[in-house]
Design a protein around this motif. Structure first.
Motif, PDB file in Angstrom:
ATOM      1  N   VAL A  19       0.837  -1.203   0.000  1.00  0.00           N
ATOM      2  CA  VAL A  19       0.000   0.000   0.000  1.00  0.00           C
ATOM      3  C   VAL A  19       0.871   1.252   0.000  1.00  0.00           C
ATOM      4  CG1 VAL A  19      -1.588   1.378   1.406  1.00  0.00           C
ATOM      5  CG2 VAL A  19      -2.018  -1.065   1.078  1.00  0.00           C
ATOM      6  N   LEU A  20       1.898   1.251   0.819  1.00  0.00           N
ATOM      7  CA  LEU A  20       2.806   2.396   0.892  1.00  0.00           C
ATOM      8  C   LEU A  20       3.519   2.606  -0.447  1.00  0.00           C
ATOM      9  CD1 LEU A  20       3.809   4.518   2.915  1.00  0.00           C
ATOM     10  CD2 LEU A  20       5.711   2.977   3.462  1.00  0.00           C
ATOM     11  N   TYR A  21       3.942   1.514  -1.063  1.00  0.00           N
ATOM     12  CA  TYR A  21       4.612   1.593  -2.359  1.00  0.00           C
ATOM     13  C   TYR A  21       3.649   2.136  -3.416  1.00  0.00           C
ATOM     14  CZ  TYR A  21       8.211   0.315  -5.748  1.00  0.00           C
ATOM     15  OH  TYR A  21       9.196   0.359  -6.706  1.00  0.00           O
ATOM     16  N   ALA A  22       2.416   1.640  -3.385  1.00  0.00           N
ATOM     17  CA  ALA A  22       1.401   2.088  -4.348  1.00  0.00           C
ATOM     18  C   ALA A  22       1.099   3.574  -4.167  1.00  0.00           C
ATOM     19  CB  ALA A  22       0.127   1.263  -4.190  1.00  0.00           C
ATOM     20  N   ALA A  23       1.132   4.052  -2.938  1.00  0.00           N
ATOM     21  CA  ALA A  23       0.877   5.469  -2.673  1.00  0.00           C
ATOM     22  C   ALA A  23       1.966   6.342  -3.296  1.00  0.00           C
ATOM     23  CB  ALA A  23       0.793   5.720  -1.172  1.00  0.00           C
ATOM     24  N   HIS A  24       3.205   5.892  -3.204  1.00  0.00           N
ATOM     25  CA  HIS A  24       4.306   6.624  -3.849  1.00  0.00           C
ATOM     26  C   HIS A  24       4.092   6.692  -5.357  1.00  0.00           C
ATOM     27  CE1 HIS A  24       7.240   7.450  -0.665  1.00  0.00           C
ATOM     28  NE2 HIS A  24       6.939   6.272  -0.124  1.00  0.00           N
ATOM     29  N   LYS A  67     -10.871   3.158   5.910  1.00  0.00           N
ATOM     30  CA  LYS A  67     -11.154   4.589   5.882  1.00  0.00           C
ATOM     31  C   LYS A  67     -10.043   5.374   6.567  1.00  0.00           C
ATOM     32  CE  LYS A  67     -14.599   8.022   7.276  1.00  0.00           C
ATOM     33  NZ  LYS A  67     -15.913   8.238   7.945  1.00  0.00           N
ATOM     34  N   GLU A  68      -9.614   4.908   7.730  1.00  0.00           N
ATOM     35  CA  GLU A  68      -8.545   5.582   8.459  1.00  0.00           C
ATOM     36  C   GLU A  68      -7.237   5.562   7.664  1.00  0.00           C
ATOM     37  OE1 GLU A  68      -8.169   3.814  12.281  1.00  0.00           O
ATOM     38  OE2 GLU A  68     -10.178   4.399  12.955  1.00  0.00           O
ATOM     39  N   LEU A  73      -3.185   8.287   4.192  1.00  0.00           N
ATOM     40  CA  LEU A  73      -2.398   8.315   2.964  1.00  0.00           C
ATOM     41  C   LEU A  73      -2.685   9.569   2.141  1.00  0.00           C
ATOM     42  CD1 LEU A  73      -2.768   4.583   1.878  1.00  0.00           C
ATOM     43  CD2 LEU A  73      -0.654   5.691   2.642  1.00  0.00           C
ATOM     44  N   SER A  74      -3.955   9.961   2.093  1.00  0.00           N
ATOM     45  CA  SER A  74      -4.341  11.146   1.344  1.00  0.00           C
ATOM     46  C   SER A  74      -3.652  12.381   1.903  1.00  0.00           C
ATOM     47  CB  SER A  74      -5.857  11.319   1.383  1.00  0.00           C
ATOM     48  OG  SER A  74      -6.250  12.471   0.673  1.00  0.00           O
ATOM     49  N   GLU A  75      -3.593  12.457   3.224  1.00  0.00           N
ATOM     50  CA  GLU A  75      -2.965  13.612   3.872  1.00  0.00           C
ATOM     51  C   GLU A  75      -1.454  13.576   3.703  1.00  0.00           C
ATOM     52  OE1 GLU A  75      -2.559  15.571   8.357  1.00  0.00           O
ATOM     53  OE2 GLU A  75      -4.141  14.110   7.917  1.00  0.00           O
ATOM     54  N   GLY A  78      -0.792  13.650  -0.398  1.00  0.00           N
ATOM     55  CA  GLY A  78      -1.485  14.648  -1.200  1.00  0.00           C
ATOM     56  C   GLY A  78      -2.138  14.057  -2.430  1.00  0.00           C
ATOM     57  N   ILE A  79      -2.729  12.876  -2.276  1.00  0.00           N
ATOM     58  CA  ILE A  79      -3.367  12.180  -3.391  1.00  0.00           C
ATOM     59  C   ILE A  79      -4.814  11.844  -3.029  1.00  0.00           C
ATOM     60  CG2 ILE A  79      -1.230  11.159  -4.263  1.00  0.00           C
ATOM     61  CD1 ILE A  79      -1.927   8.600  -2.777  1.00  0.00           C
ATOM     62  N   THR A  80      -5.594  11.519  -4.056  1.00  0.00           N
ATOM     63  CA  THR A  80      -6.969  11.076  -3.832  1.00  0.00           C
ATOM     64  C   THR A  80      -6.963   9.581  -3.531  1.00  0.00           C
ATOM     65  OG1 THR A  80      -7.847  12.738  -5.360  1.00  0.00           O
ATOM     66  CG2 THR A  80      -9.270  10.859  -4.831  1.00  0.00           C
TER      67      THR A  80
END
Length: 272
Positions: A19-24, A67-68, A73-75, A78-80
């Protein structure tokens, strides 16, 4: 904007890392990230009768966790970030899920290599073998440090469809990465210097800095693993081959085998 990246999670260490990798990646590609959790009933619960209210309550717990995580991750990036939780069979329903979200590829975590994985596979290698959509397998120890070198391990004898090259080109340009087209010949001069093959690849990877590297060996997996280390590649890209029923009994997919024990992410791009 690249669209949507779907990442599966079960809240384990392996999937949290994916998940962290995907967020990057979502931040880099300016893509929307969708967290997806397949809720499975605990063994003791599946053997007993449960009311619809009880099942809804258990799903709600997972949905709140998603949700949490999505808000965090959004914060942070800075992504949707969207999220979804279902009671379903991931392997059977994933195609419709990818279509609903118009996802470009699916990100899944990959645990450490083990004999059991080599023999039986795991959810990630199973989805890779389905060959219906791109799957990015992220090893549990892989950390996103940028992707500036892509190793594209392929079989030039089988040919590479132009749309595969176009997709690779889009990814490489988005990552500002160079590509090494790496192919292993099991026999000397197995592939004669056919300029048409290389011109086809050059056209598909136009505007991408790319190189060719050939080795002669009958140890394909070993050579790919060695090249990953020697070239300091950040991402391995492979195309899963299609085998018929009888062939599948005697062949072990090199794509699937690689995904079982990498230290860098592997993107599997299906031909179909």
């Amino acid at each position: 904007m690249m669209g949507t990246i779907l990442v599966a999670t079960n809240f384990s260490k392996t999937s949290d890392n994916a998940v962290l990798y995907a967020a990057h990646l979502a931040k880099l590609f300016k893509a929307k990230l969708v967290l997806f959790n397949v809720f499975k009933l605990p063994v003791h619960a599946s053997n007993t009768w449960l009311s619809a209210e009880s099942m809804d309550a258990m799903v709600a717990v997972n949905r709140n966790r998603l949700k949490e995580q999505a808000l965090g991750l959004s914060e942070e990036f800075g992504i949707t970030v969207d999220y979804e939780c279902r009671i379903m069979d991931l392997e059977r329903e994933i195609d419709s899920l990818m279509e609903i979200h118009k996802a470009r590829f699916l990100v899944m975590g990959m645990s450490a290599k083990s004999m059991e994985q080599n023999l039986m596979g795991n959810p990630t290698t199973t989805l890779i073998s389905m060959k219906k959509f791109p799957v990015l397998a992220v090893p549990v120890n892989a950390k996103f440090m940028g992707i500036d070198k892509i190793l594209f391990a392929c079989d030039l004898m089988q040919g590479i469809p132009l749309r595969i090259l176009v997709r690779l080109k889009q990814i490489a340009l988005g990552l500002k990465s160079e590509v090494t087209v790496f192919y292993v010949e099991q026999k000397l001069d197995e592939l004669k210097e056919d300029n048409d093959v290389f011109e086809h690849i050059d056209r598909g990877l136009e505007n991408v800095v790319h190189f060719y590297k050939k080795v002669n060996s009958d140890k394909v997996i070993w050579e790919i693993e060695k090249e990953i280390i020697d070239s300091n590649s950040n991402l391995l890209v492979m195309i899963p081959k299609k085998y018929g029923f009888w062939e599948s009994l005697i062949h072990r997919s090199k794509t699937r085998e690689m995904a079982s024990g990498l230290n860098i992410p592997m993107l599997s791009i299906p031909i179909d």
